[in-house]
Design an enzyme around this catalytic site. Structure first.
Site, short mmCIF file in Angstrom:
data_model
loop_
_atom_site.label_atom_id
_atom_site.label_comp_id
_atom_site.label_asym_id
_atom_site.label_seq_id
_atom_site.Cartn_x
_atom_site.Cartn_y
_atom_site.Cartn_z
N HIS A 52 0.24 -1.10 0.32
CA HIS A 52 -0.25 0.38 -0.14
C HIS A 52 0.78 0.89 0.10
O HIS A 52 0.49 2.55 -0.40
CB HIS A 52 -0.97 0.25 1.26
CG HIS A 52 -2.00 -0.80 1.33
ND1 HIS A 52 -2.70 -1.54 0.68
CD2 HIS A 52 -2.14 -1.84 2.36
CE1 HIS A 52 -2.95 -2.56 1.15
NE2 HIS A 52 -3.04 -3.58 2.02
N ASP A 208 3.49 -8.48 1.42
CA ASP A 208 3.45 -9.53 2.38
C ASP A 208 3.33 -10.29 2.32
O ASP A 208 3.58 -11.60 3.42
CB ASP A 208 4.12 -8.60 3.53
CG ASP A 208 3.53 -7.53 3.68
OD1 ASP A 208 1.70 -8.13 3.20
OD2 ASP A 208 3.05 -7.12 4.96
#
Length: 448
Positions: A52, A208
């Site tokens: 993000h 991740d």
């Protein structure tokens, strides 16, 4: 290398992208000093990183401002503006547009820092900025791009409509690749500095959470992964695009072709442990060794929350403090409250009748605490599976994606099971009442 987060104003969370590059160089120098022969054998490297974050580059590839990170909550107004501008945004993006996403960050910059916005040439995610410095390529993978708010998740391509709503276009975006696809090769100057051989390739990699799932086997639609890092997520793969945005569930592209995944996202995972240990300057066993006199409830929303509340303004709350409250009381409440918050995400996932979860596998740094794991198992009323290499999930998943560049059709084996933690019957009975009180407390504090 230690990295710090800048919080110049409430809800803000920023880092200097060059700090990541300096840390990466320092880490590679350490590896070169310890394992020079092994580094020379490396053929392909995979990347994984925090999702993000917005790295803004001008037409000379200079960073225009500090990167706005995944847990930054300043852009809630911009989220509403984007969803009003594109009424079917949730169907395209697979989720409610949330303040952590990249798109509302860009809208915030347009509104508050227009001189910077008009200079934007490229917007990169954190790991992809490092890729650019390593290879001079603008590239990203499907799983990480899913968290921008600009990807058409079902079609696995940039959405011109969502980009246009932010006064951007595809030319401002990196090229899209599947996670195991080669995006380029490391520049010779970097290879020499790091002690690598020539022509080392880079694969697209993953965000991740997708990378952590890959490390554990990744694509089983009946195994959920509970990732306990700084944040925490419940993650489950799926073979079709079936979004459930109203429950604040993210449905994103997976890091391998033809798969998607559902994800309940909690901004406060093992970071709550870090917070309480730093607050008292003692580790968890020491904190819990003291006397306990009160039964507290803790709302763990130190950085706001996504699933199921989508509330960047939520905050941490201790309820039940009195003159006899001890550090042990507060520490136990933090551990339990974090488990309760994540249980809410699990319940949100289960609202989808198409999901069948046969196993919950735990990954991430928070998986090293067995006592905490039993609390989670008891709150969830489910046994939790702990596999080997679970503490380095994202890094191991990135390495698996690099390996899959040569063997894309290979089945990803699940690591060997190390142990299974069962729910504690006494805790389950205790938590039934406390969990109800936890949910009521959130409603009373933040809904009234």
């Amino acid at each position: 290398s230690p990295l710090t987060v800048s919080r110049p104003k409430p809800l803000w969370s920023e880092q200097n992208p060059l700090d990541w590059w300096n840390a990466l160089n320092a880490a590679m120098q350490q590896l070169h000093a310890k394992f020079p022969n092994e580094l020379k054998k490396v053929k392909v490297i995979g990347l994984a990183g925090q999702q993000h974050g917005a790295v803004l580059l001008d037409d000379k590839n200079n960073v225009l401002r500090p990167a706005i990170l995944w847990n930054d909550g300043r852009s809630s107004e911009e989220c509403l503006a984007l969803m009003n501008s594109v009424p079917h945004a949730m169907k395209i993006a697979g989720s409610i547009i949330m303040p952590g996403f990249t798109a509302p960050k860009a809208l915030w910059v347009r509104k508050h820092e227009f001189d910077i916005f008009k200079k934007i040439n490229k917007i990169l995610l954190p790991k992809d900025y490092l890729r650019f410095l390593m290879t001079h390529d603008f590239a990203t993978d499907m799983s990480d791009a899913s968290g921008t708010g600009w990807l058409d998740i079902e079609k696995r391509q940039w959405s011109p409509e969502l980009l246009a709503a932010c006064d951007l276009s595809v030319k401002n975006m990196p090229q899209l690749f599947e996670g195991n696809a080669i995006t380029g090769k490391i520049k010779n100057s970097i290879s020499q500095y790091w002690g690598l051989s020539e022509n080392v390739k880079i694969v697209a990699g993953a965000g991740d959470n997708a990378a952590s799932a890959i490390s554990m086997g990744s694509v089983n639609p009946h195994t959920a992964y509970l990732s306990l890092g700084t944040s925490a997520t419940f993650f489950i793969a799926c073979e079709k695009y079936q979004p459930n945005p109203t429950a604040a569930i993210h449905t994103f592209c997976h890091a391998v072709p033809n798969y998607w995944h559902h994800m309940a996202v909690h901004l406060n995972g093992a970071s709550t442990i870090t917070w309480i240990t730093h607050l008292f300057n003692e580790d968890i066993p020491t904190l819990l060794s003291g006397p306990r006199n009160a039964d507290l409830i803790f709302l763990p929303y130190l950085s706001g929350e996504r699933t199921p509340h989508n509330n960047p303004h939520a905050s941490g709350v201790f309820f039940g403090l009195n003159n006899l409250t001890t550090k042990a009381d507060m520490t136990m409440a933090v551990l339990e409250g974090t488990a309760f918050g994540i249980t809410l995400g699990y319940e949100a996932l289960l609202q989808d009748p198409n999901l069948q979860i046969d196993e919950i596998s735990v990954v991430g740094g928070g998986s090293r605490h067995d006592a905490w794991g039993i609390m989670f198992a008891s709150a969830l009323k489910r046994p939790l599976t702990y596999r080997k290499v679970r503490e380095v999930g994202a890094a191991f998943g990135a390495a698996k994606l690099a390996w899959m560049s040569d063997f894309p059709s290979r089945i990803i084996a699940e690591p060997e099971v190390e142990k299974v933690l069962q729910p504690n019957e006494d805790l389950m009975l205790q938590y039934e009442k406390k969990y109800r009180e936890f949910k009521k407390l959130y409603h009373d504090v933040f809904k009234n």
